[in-house]
Motif scaffolding. Structure first.
Motif, PDB file in Angstrom:
ATOM      1  N   ILE A  24      44.957 -95.416  43.941  1.00 29.92           N
ATOM      2  CA  ILE A  24      43.902 -96.433  43.984  1.00 29.92           C
ATOM      3  C   ILE A  24      43.061 -96.268  45.251  1.00 29.92           C
ATOM      4  CG2 ILE A  24      43.468 -98.929  44.228  1.00 29.92           C
ATOM      5  CD1 ILE A  24      44.251 -98.151  41.410  1.00 29.92           C
ATOM      6  N   THR A  25      43.722 -96.050  46.370  1.00 28.34           N
ATOM      7  CA  THR A  25      43.003 -95.883  47.641  1.00 28.34           C
ATOM      8  C   THR A  25      42.030 -94.719  47.571  1.00 28.34           C
ATOM      9  OG1 THR A  25      44.832 -96.820  48.913  1.00 28.34           O
ATOM     10  CG2 THR A  25      43.286 -95.413  50.105  1.00 28.34           C
ATOM     11  N   PHE A  26      42.512 -93.572  47.117  1.00 29.37           N
ATOM     12  CA  PHE A  26      41.640 -92.399  47.073  1.00 29.37           C
ATOM     13  C   PHE A  26      40.543 -92.535  46.016  1.00 29.37           C
ATOM     14  CE2 PHE A  26      45.157 -90.541  49.459  1.00 29.37           C
ATOM     15  CZ  PHE A  26      44.433 -89.972  50.506  1.00 29.37           C
ATOM     16  N   ALA A  27      40.846 -93.163  44.899  1.00 23.53           N
ATOM     17  CA  ALA A  27      39.821 -93.378  43.872  1.00 23.53           C
ATOM     18  C   ALA A  27      38.726 -94.302  44.389  1.00 23.53           C
ATOM     19  CB  ALA A  27      40.461 -93.963  42.610  1.00 23.53           C
ATOM     20  N   PHE A  28      39.112 -95.390  45.038  1.00 26.34           N
ATOM     21  CA  PHE A  28      38.125 -96.309  45.597  1.00 26.34           C
ATOM     22  C   PHE A  28      37.332 -95.647  46.716  1.00 26.34           C
ATOM     23  CE2 PHE A  28      40.026-100.739  44.406  1.00 26.34           C
ATOM     24  CZ  PHE A  28      39.849-100.443  43.069  1.00 26.34           C
ATOM     25  N   ALA A  29      37.997 -94.844  47.531  1.00 27.98           N
ATOM     26  CA  ALA A  29      37.300 -94.161  48.627  1.00 27.98           C
ATOM     27  C   ALA A  29      36.252 -93.191  48.091  1.00 27.98           C
ATOM     28  CB  ALA A  29      38.309 -93.424  49.511  1.00 27.98           C
ATOM     29  N   LEU A  34      30.562 -91.896  47.164  1.00 29.24           N
ATOM     30  CA  LEU A  34      29.471 -91.542  46.247  1.00 29.24           C
ATOM     31  C   LEU A  34      28.396 -92.627  46.219  1.00 29.24           C
ATOM     32  CD1 LEU A  34      31.527 -89.969  43.315  1.00 29.24           C
ATOM     33  CD2 LEU A  34      30.120 -88.770  45.018  1.00 29.24           C
ATOM     34  N   PHE A  35      28.844 -93.876  46.253  1.00 33.20           N
ATOM     35  CA  PHE A  35      27.887 -94.983  46.272  1.00 33.20           C
ATOM     36  C   PHE A  35      27.073 -94.975  47.567  1.00 33.20           C
ATOM     37  CE2 PHE A  35      26.843 -99.405  47.412  1.00 33.20           C
ATOM     38  CZ  PHE A  35      25.980 -99.701  46.371  1.00 33.20           C
ATOM     39  N   TYR A  36      27.744 -94.779  48.692  1.00 36.24           N
ATOM     40  CA  TYR A  36      27.043 -94.767  49.985  1.00 36.24           C
ATOM     41  C   TYR A  36      26.046 -93.615  50.061  1.00 36.24           C
ATOM     42  CZ  TYR A  36      30.639 -98.059  51.578  1.00 36.24           C
ATOM     43  OH  TYR A  36      31.470 -99.128  51.718  1.00 36.24           O
ATOM     44  N   MET A  55      30.286-103.573  50.642  1.00 36.31           N
ATOM     45  CA  MET A  55      31.641-103.974  51.038  1.00 36.31           C
ATOM     46  C   MET A  55      32.622-104.028  49.860  1.00 36.31           C
ATOM     47  SD  MET A  55      31.933-104.378  54.302  1.00 36.31           S
ATOM     48  CE  MET A  55      33.407-105.358  54.452  1.00 36.31           C
ATOM     49  N   LYS A  56      32.121-103.843  48.633  1.00 38.12           N
ATOM     50  CA  LYS A  56      33.016-103.894  47.466  1.00 38.12           C
ATOM     51  C   LYS A  56      34.157-102.901  47.638  1.00 38.12           C
ATOM     52  CE  LYS A  56      29.771-105.359  43.940  1.00 38.12           C
ATOM     53  NZ  LYS A  56      28.884-104.905  42.880  1.00 38.12           N
TER      54      LYS A  56
END
Length: 145
Positions: A24-29, A34-36, A55-56
């Motif tokens: 989960i951590t790596f997927a969210f990171a 990519l979003f940033y 901040m999501k």
């Protein structure tokens, strides 16, 4: 609770949960990076709206980094309880190798918790630095002097 069941809880439950949290951590990171990379600060007229978007998922990463050592500690405590149970059950016919094997299981749970927590905390701090940079870029782009 049978000995094998406690061992399975530590092996599959605790370690499995930590692996899932790591995923989960790596997927969210990756999603956040990519979003940033794609964000245009000039698209936002309101700084708070941009801050909400950037901040999501960061609190989830922070929570994983904070709580993973405790999950590993839970596995350690369960494995030590298991070890003491085995010592008590076989007090006259104890094999030191069995004790060491179960203590190693306890240490494995602690190590797994740290292996998840350290990168999660580093990732969170890195993403937070990027958030600060994006907010500063928004301030510069919207400077009305």
């Amino acid at each position: 609770m049978p000995i094998e069941q406690i061992k399975n809880i530590v092996d599959y439950g605790i370690i499995g949960l930590l692996l899932f949290l790591s995923f989960i951590t790596f997927a969210f990171a990756i999603e956040r990076l990519l979003f940033y990379k794609s964000i245009k600060v000039t698209d936002y007229k309101n700084k708070t709206a941009m801050e909400l978007d950037i901040m999501k998922r960061l609190p989830t990463i922070a929570s994983i980094g904070t709580n993973a050592p405790y999950i590993g500690l839970l596995g350690t405590v369960l494995a030590i309880i298991l070890t003491f149970y085995i010592i008590g059950e076989k007090q006259y016919d104890i094999n030191p190798g069995d004790i060491m094997k179960h203590l190693a299981l306890a240490l494995k749970a602690t190590a797994a918790g740290l292996v998840v927590a350290i990168p999660a905390t580093a990732i969170y701090n890195g993403l937070l630095a990027k958030v600060d940079t994006l907010l500063a870029q928004w301030d510069i782009a919207n400077d009305t002097k």
